[in-house]
Design a protein around this motif. Structure first.
Motif, short mmCIF file in Angstrom:
data_model
loop_
_atom_site.label_atom_id
_atom_site.label_comp_id
_atom_site.label_asym_id
_atom_site.label_seq_id
_atom_site.Cartn_x
_atom_site.Cartn_y
_atom_site.Cartn_z
N PHE A 1 0.88 -1.34 0.15
CA PHE A 1 0.16 -0.04 -0.05
C PHE A 1 0.98 1.22 0.00
O PHE A 1 1.50 1.47 0.94
CB PHE A 1 -0.84 0.10 1.11
N LEU A 2 0.94 1.94 -1.19
CA LEU A 2 1.81 3.12 -1.42
C LEU A 2 0.96 4.28 -0.98
O LEU A 2 -0.03 4.44 -1.18
CB LEU A 2 2.25 3.28 -2.75
N GLY A 3 1.61 5.01 0.26
CA GLY A 3 0.88 6.25 0.59
C GLY A 3 0.73 7.51 -0.53
O GLY A 3 1.42 7.43 -1.21
N ASN A 4 -0.07 8.43 0.32
CA ASN A 4 0.02 9.51 -0.85
C ASN A 4 -0.39 10.75 -0.14
O ASN A 4 -0.48 10.87 1.32
CB ASN A 4 -1.20 9.31 -1.57
N GLY B 1 -5.93 13.24 1.24
CA GLY B 1 -6.95 13.48 0.21
C GLY B 1 -6.70 12.75 -1.15
O GLY B 1 -7.44 12.59 -1.96
N GLU B 2 -5.25 12.47 -1.52
CA GLU B 2 -5.12 11.87 -2.68
C GLU B 2 -4.92 10.17 -2.39
O GLU B 2 -4.87 9.62 -1.24
CB GLU B 2 -3.69 12.04 -3.07
N PRO B 3 -5.45 9.44 -3.45
CA PRO B 3 -5.39 8.10 -3.29
C PRO B 3 -4.36 7.13 -3.03
O PRO B 3 -3.29 7.43 -3.61
CB PRO B 3 -6.34 7.50 -4.66
N TYR B 4 -4.48 6.16 -2.24
CA TYR B 4 -3.46 5.18 -1.99
C TYR B 4 -3.32 4.42 -3.13
O TYR B 4 -4.30 4.31 -4.13
CB TYR B 4 -3.85 4.27 -0.73
N THR B 5 -2.18 3.65 -3.48
CA THR B 5 -2.13 3.01 -4.47
C THR B 5 -2.11 1.44 -4.03
O THR B 5 -1.05 1.27 -3.02
CB THR B 5 -0.97 3.06 -5.51
N VAL B 6 -2.72 0.48 -4.34
CA VAL B 6 -2.40 -0.97 -4.00
C VAL B 6 -1.64 -1.49 -5.12
O VAL B 6 -2.20 -1.78 -6.19
CB VAL B 6 -3.71 -1.30 -3.85
C1 LIG Z 1 -1.26 9.57 -5.49
O1 LIG Z 1 -2.14 10.54 -6.00
C2 LIG Z 1 -1.80 10.88 -7.35
C3 LIG Z 1 -2.84 11.91 -7.89
O2 LIG Z 1 -4.21 11.82 -7.71
C4 LIG Z 1 -2.16 9.65 -8.31
O3 LIG Z 1 -1.86 9.86 -9.58
C5 LIG Z 1 -1.13 8.67 -7.80
O4 LIG Z 1 -1.44 7.20 -8.38
C6 LIG Z 1 -1.36 8.38 -6.05
N1 LIG Z 1 -0.53 7.22 -5.72
C7 LIG Z 1 0.69 7.20 -5.48
C8 LIG Z 1 1.29 6.02 -4.65
O5 LIG Z 1 1.44 8.13 -5.96
#
Ligand SMILES: *[C@@H]1O[C@H](CO)[C@@H](O)[C@H](O)[C@H]1NC(C)=O
Ligand SMILES: *[C@@H]1O[C@H](CO)[C@@H](O)[C@H](O)[C@H]1NC(C)=O
Length: 293
Positions: free
Chosen positions: A110-113, A116-121
Motif C-alpha cells: 500500500f503506497l501512501g499519498n 486526500g489523494e488515493p493510496y495505490t494498492v
Molecule cells: C497519489 O495521487 C496521485 C494524484 O491523484 C495519483 O496519480 C497517484 O497514483 C497516487 N498514488 C501514488 C502512490 O502516487
C-alpha cells in the motif's frame, strides 16, 4: 476430499496422506499467538490482549511482524487501517513469502499519498525468484478511515487478491502453458511499514514529511481458519477448514461467475497499472499468462 501432507524438505508437492484437522473454529484472532514482532525496536506493538497490532514508522526506523506458522496454501484475511493523513513516501506491505533464494511471494503493498489523494494498492506474484507481474489499483473507499479486509486465497489452482470480498486480481495456475506457479514452498506471512520515498509516491517526486511522524498502520481480525500450515518444527503440513463436514473446499475454490463480474468491474474502473499492458517492458512479447483470460 483433498488433503495434503507435504514434507518440508520435498520441493515437490505431494498428495500423500489424508490429514485433516477440523478445528472447531474459534473466532477472534490473537496476535500474540500467531505473530512475532520481528523488527523495529518497539515500533511494532501488540495491544488489547492480542486483538490489535500496530506498526509505526519514524525517521529512524520502520517496523514489521511475521507469522509463527508457515503456510502452504490458505485463505488469509487481515483487516488493516492504513496510515491516515499525509502518508506520502510510506509503504505498508502485507505479503506471503518463502524467503531464501528463488523465493516465492504473494504481495500486497500500500503506497501512501498526500492527504486526500488515493493510496495505490500494488500487487505482485513471484515464483522461483521472478516477479515482474505488477498490477496496481486505486480503491473505491478511503482505506485510512476504517478497517478493511484484505485477503489472499492461495490454492493449487489460483491466487486471488481481494478487498472486502471483492476480487482485485487473479493469478491462475497456468503451468500447462509454461507459467511457473508458487505451490512448492511454504510461506510465512509478513507485514511491515517503511520509508520508500525514493520511488513510492508519484515515482519518488513526493517525499516523506517527517513532521507527520510517527506513521501508524493498524491490524486486527487475522483469519487463516482455512489453511495448510507447518507449525513449530512440524515436518508435514496440516490442513484446516471451516467447513467441517465437507472438507477443505477452499483448496479447490475458484472464482464463481459473480466474483468474475466483480473482478472485471474492479479491473475496468480501478486498475491503474497492468504489466500485461506495458509493451515497453516486454519488447519481445508479453509473458504467456497475459494472453489468457
Ligand atoms: C497519489 O495521487 C496521485 C494524484 O491523484 C495519483 O496519480 C497517484 O497514483 C497516487 N498514488 C501514488 C502512490 O502516487
Ligand atoms: C528525527 O525527527 C526528530 C523529530 O522531528 C528530529 O528531532 C531528529 O533530528 C530527526 N532525526 C534524524 C536522524 O533525522
Amino acid at each position: 476430499m483433498a488433503f495434503f501432507s507435504c514434507s518440508r524438505n520435498a520441493v515437490v508437492l505431494q498428495i500423500i496422506t489424508l490429514f485433516l484437522i477440523t478445528s472447531a473454529v474459534v473466532s477472534g484472532s490473537n496476535y500474540f499467538q500467531d505473530f512475532d514482532i520481528s523488527w523495529g525496536e518497539g515500533r511494532g506493538k501488540i495491544v488489547n490482549n492480542g486483538e490489535l497490532l500496530t506498526l509505526s514508522l519514524d525517521n529512524y526506523s520502520g517496523s514489521g511482524f511475521q507469522s509463527k506458522k508457515e503456510y502452504l496454501f490458505g485463505k488469509i484475511d487481515m483487516q488493516l487501517k492504513l496510515v491516515p493523513g499525509n502518508s506520502a513516501g510510506t509503504v505498508t506491505a502485507f505479503y506471503l513469502s518463502s524467503g531464501g533464494s528463488d523465493h516465492d511471494e504473494i504481495d500486497f503493498e500500500f503506497l501512501g499519498n498526500l492527504s486526500g489523494e488515493p493510496y495505490t494498492v500494488h500487487t505482485n506474484v513471484y515464483t522461483q525468484g521472478k516477479g515482474e507481474r505488477e498490477q496496481q489499483f486505486h480503491l473505491w473507499f478511503d482505506p485510512t478511515h476504517d478497517f478493511h479486509t484484505y485477503s489472499v486465497l492461495w490454492n493449487p489452482q489460483t491466487i486471488v487478491f481481494s478487498v472486502d470480498s471483492t476480487p482485485l486480481r487473479q493469478f491462475k495456475n497456468l503451468e500447462k502453458i509454461g507459467v511457473p506457479f508458487p505451490k512448492n514452498k511454504p510461506m510465512k506471512l509478513y507485514s511491515s511499514i517503511w520509508n520508500a520515498d525514493e520511488w513510492a509516491t508519484r515515482g519518488g517526486l513526493i517525499k516523506t514529511d517527517w513532521a507527520q511522524a510517527p506513521f501508524m498502520a493498524s491490524y486486527r481480525n487475522f483469519n487463516a481458519d482455512d489453511a495448510c500450515f507447518f507449525s513449530y518444527g512440524s515436518i508435514s503440513a496440516h490442513c484446516t477448514s471451516k467447513e467441517a463436514n465437507t472438507g477443505p473446499i477452499w483448496l479447490s475454490q475458484k472464482l464463481g461467475p459473480n466474483s468474475e463480474e466483480k473482478l472485471k468491474w474492479v479491473q475496468r474502473n480501478y486498475m491503474i497499472y497492468n504489466y500485461c499492458n506495458d509493451a515497453k517492458r516486454f519488447p519481445q512479447g508479453f509473458p504467456p499468462e497475459c494472453y489468457v483470460n
